[in-house]
Design a protein around this motif. Structure first.
Motif, mmCIF file in Angstrom:
data_model
loop_
_atom_site.group_PDB
_atom_site.id
_atom_site.type_symbol
_atom_site.label_atom_id
_atom_site.label_comp_id
_atom_site.label_asym_id
_atom_site.label_seq_id
_atom_site.Cartn_x
_atom_site.Cartn_y
_atom_site.Cartn_z
ATOM 1 N N VAL A 136 -41.372 15.738 64.511
ATOM 2 C CA VAL A 136 -41.912 14.064 65.304
ATOM 3 C C VAL A 136 -41.378 13.049 63.813
ATOM 4 O O VAL A 136 -40.846 12.527 63.681
ATOM 5 C CB VAL A 136 -42.735 14.341 66.305
ATOM 6 N N ALA A 137 -42.359 13.857 63.119
ATOM 7 C CA ALA A 137 -42.115 12.945 61.046
ATOM 8 C C ALA A 137 -41.154 13.024 60.849
ATOM 9 O O ALA A 137 -40.476 11.753 60.614
ATOM 10 C CB ALA A 137 -43.500 13.479 60.850
ATOM 11 N N LEU A 138 -40.472 13.802 61.147
ATOM 12 C CA LEU A 138 -39.148 14.137 60.316
ATOM 13 C C LEU A 138 -37.972 13.298 61.073
ATOM 14 O O LEU A 138 -37.036 11.870 60.368
ATOM 15 C CB LEU A 138 -38.291 15.597 59.873
ATOM 16 N N ALA A 139 -37.745 13.581 62.430
ATOM 17 C CA ALA A 139 -37.093 12.482 62.976
ATOM 18 C C ALA A 139 -37.505 11.046 62.319
ATOM 19 O O ALA A 139 -37.133 10.286 62.920
ATOM 20 C CB ALA A 139 -37.554 12.377 64.282
ATOM 21 N N ALA A 140 -38.918 10.890 62.111
ATOM 22 C CA ALA A 140 -38.748 8.910 61.763
ATOM 23 C C ALA A 140 -38.166 8.435 60.138
ATOM 24 O O ALA A 140 -38.722 7.440 59.987
ATOM 25 C CB ALA A 140 -40.465 8.952 62.439
ATOM 26 N N GLY A 141 -38.236 10.250 59.975
ATOM 27 C CA GLY A 141 -37.351 9.686 58.444
ATOM 28 C C GLY A 141 -38.782 9.910 57.448
ATOM 29 O O GLY A 141 -38.132 9.247 56.237
ATOM 30 N N ARG A 142 -39.425 10.613 57.854
ATOM 31 C CA ARG A 142 -40.799 10.536 57.285
ATOM 32 C C ARG A 142 -40.708 11.900 56.349
ATOM 33 O O ARG A 142 -40.132 13.360 56.780
ATOM 34 C CB ARG A 142 -42.200 10.965 57.110
ATOM 35 N N SER A 143 -41.075 11.984 54.671
ATOM 36 C CA SER A 143 -41.235 13.726 54.129
ATOM 37 C C SER A 143 -42.125 14.412 54.157
ATOM 38 O O SER A 143 -43.004 13.429 54.502
ATOM 39 C CB SER A 143 -40.788 13.246 52.592
ATOM 40 N N VAL A 144 -41.592 15.302 55.213
ATOM 41 C CA VAL A 144 -42.928 16.518 55.368
ATOM 42 C C VAL A 144 -42.904 17.612 54.447
ATOM 43 O O VAL A 144 -42.190 18.175 54.371
ATOM 44 C CB VAL A 144 -43.206 16.549 57.171
ATOM 45 N N ALA A 145 -44.110 17.968 54.417
ATOM 46 C CA ALA A 145 -44.776 19.785 54.115
ATOM 47 C C ALA A 145 -45.529 20.014 54.827
ATOM 48 O O ALA A 145 -46.206 19.496 55.164
ATOM 49 C CB ALA A 145 -45.007 19.343 52.114
ATOM 50 N N GLY A 154 -44.940 10.581 69.197
ATOM 51 C CA GLY A 154 -44.390 11.051 69.873
ATOM 52 C C GLY A 154 -44.273 9.970 71.572
ATOM 53 O O GLY A 154 -44.948 8.873 71.152
ATOM 54 N N THR A 155 -43.857 10.432 72.155
ATOM 55 C CA THR A 155 -44.282 9.536 73.289
ATOM 56 C C THR A 155 -44.908 10.204 74.804
ATOM 57 O O THR A 155 -44.933 9.563 75.716
ATOM 58 C CB THR A 155 -42.473 9.609 74.101
ATOM 59 N N TRP A 156 -45.597 10.913 74.565
ATOM 60 C CA TRP A 156 -46.435 11.717 75.588
ATOM 61 C C TRP A 156 -47.552 11.416 75.949
ATOM 62 O O TRP A 156 -48.165 10.347 75.162
ATOM 63 C CB TRP A 156 -47.093 13.483 75.554
#
Length: 242
Positions: A25-34, A226-228
């Motif tokens: 979800v974070a990646l889809a929002a354009g954030r870089s994730v580790a 998310g949208t839950w």
């Protein structure tokens, strides 16, 4: 927030799939994730571990790091001792998370087993890592009978150590939930003292990457990107009155 810790209330609870969903979800929002896995146990050299499973589900854009791997499926301190290897300390995990946070918008630190599983012979735990990082804990809980006790104990341990709890995600919501699971959905916020932030459908970890990523946002609440809708979900899944 830059760093989120992820702990289960026990083993085989859905931590890795939940971590992958938050990452996706974070990646889809354009954030870089580790994603950081301090200790991986029960996996032989060369075999994919939890970090690799997160990358398979969330996508190759996620950075993964594993600090140590011990072959036997035991608590990290025991597995390290039996393998004659150096265990990982809370400071080791915290230092690695800080380095990843310099270059990433979000770092997810996945624990091993429950919150107070020992990492080393000195008794260090994931809670100690959270304190060193001043990072909140996302708790992944089971759906069925026994989860209220385990979730309450985890919440009490976090409060006793001054670690903030972000909320609770049900790591594997059954396709055919029993009465206990349906009732627990309403009772888990009281047990944890925090809101439910999502429910991952049973078997989600068996999906291929594109299908997983397409659905992940519908399993997590707005607090996790998310949208839950927890209220609607609880009403829909509530048991019929007697």
């Amino acid at each position: 927030m830059t760093v989120i810790m992820v702990s289960g209330t026990g083993t085989e609870i859905g931590k890795t799939v939940t971590t992958a969903a938050v990452a996706a979800v974070a990646l889809a929002a354009g954030r870089s994730v580790a994603v950081l896995k301090g200790t991986q146990t029960g996996v032989a050299p060369g075999e994919p571990g939890d970090a690799q499973e997160v990358a398979r589900l969330a996508g190759d854009a996620v950075t993964t790091r594993e600090l140590a791997r011990f072959p036997e499926p035991l608590a990290p301190d025991t597995a390290a001792r039996r393998a004659g290897m150096t265990p990982v300390s809370p400071q080791d995990v915290a230092d690695a998370a800080r380095k990843l946070a310099v270059e990433h918008d979000l770092v997810l630190v996945e624990g091993a087993g429950g919150l107070l599983v020992r990492l080393n012979d000195e008794g260090g735990t994931l809670a100690d890592v959270a304190r060193l990082l001043d990072a909140p804990m996302l708790v992944v809980a089971a759906a069925g009978l026994g989860t209220l006790n385990a979730t309450t104990l985890t919440a009490e341990a976090l409060r006793a150590r001054g670690v903030a709890q972000l909320g609770v995600v049900v790591g594997s919501w059954p396709a055919a939930p029993d009465l206990a699971s349906r009732c627990n959905l309403a009772d888990l916020p009281g047990a944890s003292g925090r809101a439910l932030l999502g429910a991952i459908p049973e078997g989600s970890g068996l999906l291929d990457g594109p299908a997983f990523r397409a659905a992940a946002g519908s399993w997590l609440g707005p607090e996790l990107g998310g949208t839950w809708d927890g209220a609607s979900f609880a009403v829909r899944e509530a048991p019929a009155p007697r």
